[in-house]
Motif scaffolding. Sequence first.
Motif, PDB file in Angstrom:
ATOM      1  N   ILE A  41       0.580  -1.231   0.152  1.00 61.03           N
ATOM      2  CA  ILE A  41      -0.179   0.159  -0.227  1.00 61.03           C
ATOM      3  C   ILE A  41       0.620   1.045   0.106  1.00 61.03           C
ATOM      4  O   ILE A  41       0.586   2.326  -1.011  1.00 61.03           O
ATOM      5  CB  ILE A  41      -1.280  -0.186   1.135  1.00 61.03           C
ATOM      6  CG1 ILE A  41      -1.910  -1.132   0.911  1.00 61.03           C
ATOM      7  CG2 ILE A  41      -1.561   1.466   1.130  1.00 61.03           C
ATOM      8  CD1 ILE A  41      -3.055  -0.978   2.427  1.00 61.03           C
ATOM      9  N   ASP A  42       2.545   1.179   0.560  1.00 63.20           N
ATOM     10  CA  ASP A  42       2.464   2.428   0.610  1.00 63.20           C
ATOM     11  C   ASP A  42       3.346   2.060  -0.649  1.00 63.20           C
ATOM     12  O   ASP A  42       3.746   3.726  -1.059  1.00 63.20           O
ATOM     13  CB  ASP A  42       3.496   2.413   1.817  1.00 63.20           C
ATOM     14  CG  ASP A  42       3.499   2.355   3.159  1.00 63.20           C
ATOM     15  OD1 ASP A  42       2.158   2.600   3.297  1.00 63.20           O
ATOM     16  OD2 ASP A  42       4.022   2.087   4.482  1.00 63.20           O
ATOM     17  N   ALA A  43       3.685   1.373  -0.963  1.00 70.52           N
ATOM     18  CA  ALA A  43       3.944   1.484  -1.949  1.00 70.52           C
ATOM     19  C   ALA A  43       3.740   2.175  -3.629  1.00 70.52           C
ATOM     20  O   ALA A  43       4.196   2.862  -4.764  1.00 70.52           O
ATOM     21  CB  ALA A  43       5.320   0.670  -3.021  1.00 70.52           C
ATOM     22  N   MET A  44       2.369   1.415  -3.439  1.00 70.48           N
ATOM     23  CA  MET A  44       1.184   2.372  -4.323  1.00 70.48           C
ATOM     24  C   MET A  44       0.467   3.900  -4.584  1.00 70.48           C
ATOM     25  O   MET A  44       0.921   4.469  -5.322  1.00 70.48           O
ATOM     26  CB  MET A  44       0.174   1.450  -4.200  1.00 70.48           C
ATOM     27  CG  MET A  44       0.371  -0.026  -4.700  1.00 70.48           C
ATOM     28  SD  MET A  44      -1.050  -1.056  -5.076  1.00 70.48           S
ATOM     29  CE  MET A  44      -2.507  -1.196  -3.649  1.00 70.48           C
ATOM     30  N   ARG A  49      -3.539   6.253  -9.243  1.00 72.82           N
ATOM     31  CA  ARG A  49      -4.282   5.312  -9.131  1.00 72.82           C
ATOM     32  C   ARG A  49      -3.505   4.990 -10.440  1.00 72.82           C
ATOM     33  O   ARG A  49      -3.771   5.116 -11.992  1.00 72.82           O
ATOM     34  CB  ARG A  49      -5.267   5.506  -9.795  1.00 72.82           C
ATOM     35  CG  ARG A  49      -6.034   4.142  -9.449  1.00 72.82           C
ATOM     36  CD  ARG A  49      -7.480   3.503  -8.976  1.00 72.82           C
ATOM     37  NE  ARG A  49      -8.441   2.540  -9.358  1.00 72.82           N
ATOM     38  CZ  ARG A  49      -8.607   2.098 -10.536  1.00 72.82           C
ATOM     39  NH1 ARG A  49      -8.084   2.417 -11.852  1.00 72.82           N
ATOM     40  NH2 ARG A  49      -8.784   0.791 -10.331  1.00 72.82           N
ATOM     41  N   ASN A  50      -2.891   3.270 -10.975  1.00 70.25           N
ATOM     42  CA  ASN A  50      -2.403   2.950 -11.669  1.00 70.25           C
ATOM     43  C   ASN A  50      -2.779   1.259 -11.474  1.00 70.25           C
ATOM     44  O   ASN A  50      -2.696   0.454 -10.929  1.00 70.25           O
ATOM     45  CB  ASN A  50      -0.435   2.275 -12.107  1.00 70.25           C
ATOM     46  CG  ASN A  50       0.199   2.242 -13.050  1.00 70.25           C
ATOM     47  OD1 ASN A  50      -0.213   0.932 -13.137  1.00 70.25           O
ATOM     48  ND2 ASN A  50       1.338   2.708 -13.331  1.00 70.25           N
ATOM     49  N   ALA A  55      -2.317  -3.999 -10.257  1.00 72.23           N
ATOM     50  CA  ALA A  55      -2.311  -6.079 -10.542  1.00 72.23           C
ATOM     51  C   ALA A  55      -1.622  -6.759 -10.003  1.00 72.23           C
ATOM     52  O   ALA A  55      -1.907  -7.648  -9.580  1.00 72.23           O
ATOM     53  CB  ALA A  55      -2.950  -5.860 -12.517  1.00 72.23           C
ATOM     54  N   ALA A  56      -0.646  -5.604 -10.329  1.00 71.72           N
ATOM     55  CA  ALA A  56       0.483  -6.634  -9.408  1.00 71.72           C
ATOM     56  C   ALA A  56       1.042  -7.103  -8.083  1.00 71.72           C
ATOM     57  O   ALA A  56       1.453  -7.544  -8.220  1.00 71.72           O
ATOM     58  CB  ALA A  56       1.728  -5.634 -10.443  1.00 71.72           C
ATOM     59  N   LEU A  96       6.715  -0.650 -10.662  1.00 69.58           N
ATOM     60  CA  LEU A  96       7.164   0.721 -10.283  1.00 69.58           C
ATOM     61  C   LEU A  96       8.223   1.202 -10.898  1.00 69.58           C
ATOM     62  O   LEU A  96       8.216   2.034 -10.785  1.00 69.58           O
ATOM     63  CB  LEU A  96       7.934   0.691  -8.429  1.00 69.58           C
ATOM     64  CG  LEU A  96       6.711  -0.446  -7.821  1.00 69.58           C
ATOM     65  CD1 LEU A  96       7.008  -0.727  -6.233  1.00 69.58           C
ATOM     66  CD2 LEU A  96       5.225   1.014  -8.133  1.00 69.58           C
ATOM     67  N   VAL A  97       9.170   0.005 -11.785  1.00 67.38           N
ATOM     68  CA  VAL A  97      10.246   0.593 -11.998  1.00 67.38           C
ATOM     69  C   VAL A  97       9.795   1.492 -13.256  1.00 67.38           C
ATOM     70  O   VAL A  97      10.141   3.019 -13.848  1.00 67.38           O
ATOM     71  CB  VAL A  97      11.526  -0.406 -12.126  1.00 67.38           C
ATOM     72  CG1 VAL A  97      12.508   0.838 -12.596  1.00 67.38           C
ATOM     73  CG2 VAL A  97      12.158  -0.710 -11.072  1.00 67.38           C
TER      74      VAL A  97
END
Length: 120
Positions: A41-44, A49-50, A55-56, A96-97
């Motif tokens: 959640i922190d990373a998202m 919104r992506n 999904a990943a 993410l990258v």
Amino acid sequence: MTFKNLAEAVDEKLAAIVPVLARIEQIGGSADLRDLGRHLIDAMNLFQRNPGIEAAADDLYGAAGALVTDSTVRAQPIARQLRLLKEAHLRFSSRLVGAVERAGRYEHLVVPAFPVRRAA
């Protein structure tokens, strides 16, 4: 308030996920699964919104959850689930990258580096 650029923030989040996944692979505890959920959640939250990242993240959490569930009941084969977990982790990391690379053209893009308050 200090600021980090987006690439550093993503690297920090991805680095925090690695030890949690290692504990899930070895022990398979539900506490580690909760930690993984918080890190995802922190990373998202670093991005708008992506759907690809979401999904990943769902795939990674699902693979970790299946491994935790099956490790508690001693189900076999665990090797397949470990492979699925590693593939899901690679997919999440690459999403993410990739998002950072697409946002890289914006030199002014920074992320505030302050802890997110958690609901009790």
